[in-house]
Scaffold this active site. Structure first.
Site, PDB file in Angstrom:
ATOM      1  CE  LYS A 231     -37.500  44.223 -52.417  1.00  0.00           C
ATOM      2  NZ  LYS A 231     -37.999  42.852 -52.264  1.00  0.00           N
ATOM      3  NE  ARG A 266     -31.602  39.781 -54.889  1.00  0.00           N
ATOM      4  CZ  ARG A 266     -32.070  40.856 -55.519  1.00  0.00           C
ATOM      5  NH1 ARG A 266     -32.736  41.773 -54.836  1.00  0.00           N
ATOM      6  NH2 ARG A 266     -31.875  41.011 -56.812  1.00  0.00           N
TER       7      ARG A 266
END
Length: 311
Positions: A231, A266
């Site tokens: 991210k 994740r």
């Protein structure tokens, strides 16, 4: 730390209990990302073909990944919605091909109709970035006996990064997750995981505050999932403009999350996470991270079952 997740129907690695089928594990389990979309922010198009998706799934399973999160719609900032029929066309062939595999299948969707179709096809868990706001999503999960991952997101994928704002990000996000968990359980959803939604309607400082406050969230009754894979906050912290180059930063964030008690991380680089988490567990003086299921052993990254009963 031992974690538990209850299903209302049989699931791989789960034991039958009076409450349902219980999936039990120690340490942080790895949820491998399997995007079957053409436009995901990091790996869009790589697994759009069924044979490519199944090859990636097999590689993750062989590495010791115990959950596959299948996504048919991108939730990157600014992503356009995908019609439900198109999302189903992407995810259903993958679910059907993997439903007999010894792996837990999660479906990353915001749509109740997609969740219902995926669960009928053989999925076990719903990962809803909208946090089960839609009562119909709660009903779908309750009727199918499927637990759900409840995530926090301010706004929606098209608007969430426009101007995120909070008076107290930790209190607001944790309070929201706990309230949504109560609503889900009251509606009959068998169990929930909580996800603070790193990168979903948050600035860098908001994300850092939530990551530093993880011990408060993981001390509660529900397992916590952290998904910071590749991210943008890693770019802000370490100057890594290309998402595909952010796996080292992802590992650092997820190892921190595991040390703080996260139950699931994740990740795109799922095999690397399995290895890193096992090494961290050994260095901390405990057993290597044990995947879900009764009395499983690990050998060269491949899971083997002993003769104990399981669903």
């Amino acid at each position: 730390m031992t974690h538990r997740l209850t299903f209302g129907r049989p699931a791989p690695g789960a034991e039958r209990t009076p409450r349902g089928w219980e999936w039990r594990w120690t340490g942080a389990a790895v949820m491998g990302i399997l995007n079957v979309t053409p436009d995901s922010f990091s790996d869009g198009g790589r697994h759009a073909a069924l044979q490519d998706a199944l090859a990636a799934a097999q590689a993750m399973r062989e590495a010791g990944v115990v959950i596959l999160d299948i996504g048919g719609e991108s939730t990157r900032p600014g992503a356009a919605p995908v019609p439900a029929h198109e999302e189903l066309d992407r995810v259903l062939p993958v679910i059907r091909a993997l439903r007999s595999a010894d792996v837990l299948l999660s479906v990353d969707t915001m749509k109740p109709e997609v969740a219902a179709g995926a669960l009928r096809a053989g999925a076990h868990l719903i990962n809803d970035v909208t946090g089960l706001r839609d009562p119909q999503m709660r009903r779908v999960c309750a009727e199918a006996g499927a637990p759900a991952c409840v995530m926090h997101m301010q706004g929606d994928p098209q608007t969430m990064q426009a101007a995120p704002h909070y008076a107290d990000v930790v209190a607001e996000v944790h309070g929201y997750l706990r309230a949504q968990a109560r609503e889900a359980l009251d509606a009959g959803v068998p169990d929930v995981l909580l996800d603070p939604g790193i990168g979903f309607g948050k600035t860098l400082e908001h994300n850092l505050s939530l990551l530093r406050a993880l011990p408060d969230l993981t001390a509660g009754p529900h397992p916590v999932l952290i998904g910071a894979s590749r991210k943008r906050l890693i770019d802000f912290m370490a100057s890594v403009p290309h998402a595909a180059d952010r796996d080292p930063g992802t590992l650092a964030l997820h190892l921190h999350a595991a040390r703080c008690g996260a139950a699931v991380v994740r990740a795109h680089a799922a095999a690397a996470h399995v290895q890193a988490l096992r090494v961290q567990a050994a260095l901390s003086g405990g057993d290597r991270t044990r995947p879900p299921g009764p009395q499983r052993t690990l050998d060269s990254g491949v899971m083997h079952h002993t003769d104990t009963e399981r669903a």
